[in-house]
Design a protein around this motif. Sequence first.
Motif: not given
Length: 450
Positions: A48, A55, A57, A172
């Motif tokens: 990530y 975080q 993606s 994420k």
Amino acid sequence: MEILYNSKGYPLMMTSNFIYGETTGAPSADELKRKNILMPYDMQNITYIDVDGYQVSPWGESNDFPQLAAKEIEGASVLNTGLKFLRNLTLGQGIYPCIVEGYDDNGNEVLKPIEDAKVKSFVASRMVRRYMEKVLRDYLKFGNGAVHFVPGMNGEIIGLNPVNALWRRYTKFGNISESKCLVSGYWPDTPSSGQYQVLDVLSEYDPDMHADILNFLGKMKNGFIFPIRDSWSNNDLYGMPIWWPAYVLGWVEIAHLIPAFLKKAYRNQVTWKWHVQIPYSYWEKKYPEQDYTPEQRKIEIQKFMDKTEQNLCGLENAEKPIFSNYAVNEMNGRIEEEWKITPLANKYQGSDNLPISAAANSEILFALMVNPNVLGAGMPGGTYAGNQGGSNIREAFLVNIANSWIDRQNILDPLELFIRMNGLPDCQLRFRNTILVTLDSGSGTKRTLS
């Protein structure tokens, strides 16, 4: 010597005043490499991107899938035109606010128009037209679209602004209430502090309820993102565009390369003397990817082939031998990595590639679920032959409209939420369609609602 390369730096065709050469076979693990462009193969160990604690993606193996996909679409005329056809067909002739009063004996909806001036003005506005056109563009090109619900001074929602797929990434997948969208003009590079905007992302389960919760908690200062995704791929964040399998199998690259191939072929066919065939495995071993970048590989191959041409051609090299090596596969006893140099007795027939080009165009349209006959791409004979008559085109067009229902509903959901949040009269939205009919019905087209 002039060399045509693919995106990986491998030579496809080499031409000069004396030699015509092409690379044969296919690069090793080519399909796997293509698949990884969309999403890394190892889904359990994704790295990530940390942006000030968020975080994010990555969208594709190098976080640049939309940039690469846009370039592929621009380089393949049939793919580009097919996607634009789907966008225009899905949008039809615009939307229509109404109330469903019931159903007739054939199961068709009985619709009553909405007379409220504010609703009619909103539906016919440039803001709505711009939203649908841009979001549907990203939805078809990249597998998902997104719209920013723009807040006013008092926290109410005053506008809809589509967010370009090139400049947004999601955090994420995890807790729905904590999902964020980071918008930055620096993607795919990681933005620094102050170079991005963080927006809440509505839950797909119940976006209306989630919007109400954000409003109740006073979190409407920056508005929020309503994602519009094609869920067919099971990728809950980014999705997979409908044309992707045609790219993985190589049809998009074939459709892109054959015109460039033929252009060089016709330009050089008068002077060709030799045909040199070099297997991909030769280049992979001589200039491996781990040691050379695509640009470095192009430079080294150009130098190597110039030396080869000088050794083959010219009066001083008449009847001069050329030495080459080859390998024998111990598993099956076959000769590999062998160069083949043969004189060209006949002029090259570039038209031999046209059936392959037509097949590639058809395969791309099949991936888009577009009947090639609708775009005049039906072939008169062979595997992809089809009846290009008016009835066949009309039926294919109607099938496309029927298949567009779910995509239309997906892009209408944000509009219905906007209408509700602004206290406008409750209504439903339907699309206007122009339907092709036979001339014996008195006209060439008729209007319907769906």
